[in-house]
Write a protein that holds these residues in place. Structure first.
Motif, PDB file in Angstrom:
ATOM      1  N   GLU A 278       0.827  -1.203   0.000  1.00  0.00           N
ATOM      2  CA  GLU A 278       0.000   0.000   0.000  1.00  0.00           C
ATOM      3  C   GLU A 278       0.862   1.253   0.000  1.00  0.00           C
ATOM      4  O   GLU A 278       2.006   1.234   0.449  1.00  0.00           O
ATOM      5  CB  GLU A 278      -0.969   0.017   1.182  1.00  0.00           C
TER       6      GLU A 278
ATOM      7  N   ILE B 263      -4.175   1.845   1.888  1.00  0.00           N
ATOM      8  CA  ILE B 263      -4.712   2.679   0.807  1.00  0.00           C
ATOM      9  C   ILE B 263      -3.720   2.687  -0.355  1.00  0.00           C
ATOM     10  O   ILE B 263      -2.543   2.985  -0.165  1.00  0.00           O
ATOM     11  CB  ILE B 263      -4.986   4.109   1.300  1.00  0.00           C
ATOM     12  N   TRP B 264      -4.221   2.348  -1.532  1.00  0.00           N
ATOM     13  CA  TRP B 264      -3.452   2.383  -2.762  1.00  0.00           C
ATOM     14  C   TRP B 264      -4.033   3.471  -3.655  1.00  0.00           C
ATOM     15  O   TRP B 264      -5.243   3.498  -3.890  1.00  0.00           O
ATOM     16  CB  TRP B 264      -3.549   1.057  -3.511  1.00  0.00           C
ATOM     17  N   PHE B 265      -3.185   4.343  -4.166  1.00  0.00           N
ATOM     18  CA  PHE B 265      -3.625   5.361  -5.112  1.00  0.00           C
ATOM     19  C   PHE B 265      -3.257   4.885  -6.511  1.00  0.00           C
ATOM     20  O   PHE B 265      -2.085   4.640  -6.801  1.00  0.00           O
ATOM     21  CB  PHE B 265      -2.997   6.723  -4.784  1.00  0.00           C
TER      22      PHE B 265
ATOM     23  N   ALA C  78      -8.759   5.408  -5.888  1.00  0.00           N
ATOM     24  CA  ALA C  78      -8.075   4.811  -4.744  1.00  0.00           C
ATOM     25  C   ALA C  78      -8.736   3.487  -4.388  1.00  0.00           C
ATOM     26  O   ALA C  78      -9.945   3.318  -4.546  1.00  0.00           O
ATOM     27  CB  ALA C  78      -8.119   5.751  -3.541  1.00  0.00           C
TER      28      ALA C  78
ATOM     29  N   ALA D 193     -10.662  10.542  -4.223  1.00  0.00           N
ATOM     30  CA  ALA D 193      -9.324   9.967  -4.081  1.00  0.00           C
ATOM     31  C   ALA D 193      -8.273  11.073  -4.047  1.00  0.00           C
ATOM     32  O   ALA D 193      -7.321  11.013  -3.268  1.00  0.00           O
ATOM     33  CB  ALA D 193      -9.037   8.995  -5.223  1.00  0.00           C
TER      34      ALA D 193
ATOM     35  N   GLU E  62      -5.794  11.806  -0.999  1.00  0.00           N
ATOM     36  CA  GLU E  62      -4.351  11.823  -1.228  1.00  0.00           C
ATOM     37  C   GLU E  62      -3.725  13.131  -0.739  1.00  0.00           C
ATOM     38  O   GLU E  62      -2.678  13.125  -0.090  1.00  0.00           O
ATOM     39  CB  GLU E  62      -4.076  11.635  -2.719  1.00  0.00           C
TER      40      GLU E  62
END
Length: 144
Positions: free
Chosen positions: A83, A106-108, A115, A134, A138
């Motif tokens: 992540e 959390i992955w962008f 996200a 998202a 971020e």
């Protein structure tokens, strides 16, 4: 006993039964109880403590953003990379009890500016966030 007394006793017993059977636990995710967020940013496969978010305005924006997540609790995703951010959300449900913590990976996604979120709260599980939300998330988590 009078008939009205019997009805009163039955009504009180029924009301107590209903109140006693309600199961309002902290897992009944209530974003209004969010009081703090600890953010760890992933750098070179390890975590680096980035910031603690506790100011009311930012917490309010985070509440609104987290309400927009589309959750799918029954999906167990497999994501190839670590992540981008690990966020720990602190919820205060009762003054006499310690805070409840939920962790979020959390992955962008750079390809479509969305996200992906994975929660340790089993009522949430896997979630996605649209482009605008998202970006808001971020900006807050990376303190931009």
């Amino acid at each position: 006993m009078k008939r009205t007394d019997i009805y009163l006793i039955i009504s009180i017993t029924f009301a107590m039964f209903l109140i006693g059977c309600t199961n309002k636990t902290p897992n009944e995710f209530n974003l209004n109880q969010l009081i703090r967020v600890d953010v760890e940013v992933v750098k070179d496969e390890s975590y680096e403590e980035a910031l603690v978010i506790a100011d009311k305005e930012t917490i309010d924006v985070l509440r609104k953003t987290f309400k927009q997540i589309k959750w799918e609790p029954d999906i167990e995703p497999k994501i190839a990379r670590k992540e981008d951010v690990k966020a720990t959300l602190f919820f205060k449900y009762d003054e006499n009890m310690p805070e409840r913590l939920f962790e979020y990976g959390i992955w962008f996604n750079q390809s479509n500016d969305t996200a992906t979120i994975i929660s340790n709260n089993e009522k949430e599980g896997y979630g996605t966030l649209d482009k605008n939300n998202a970006k808001t998330l971020e900006n807050i988590l990376f303190n931009k």
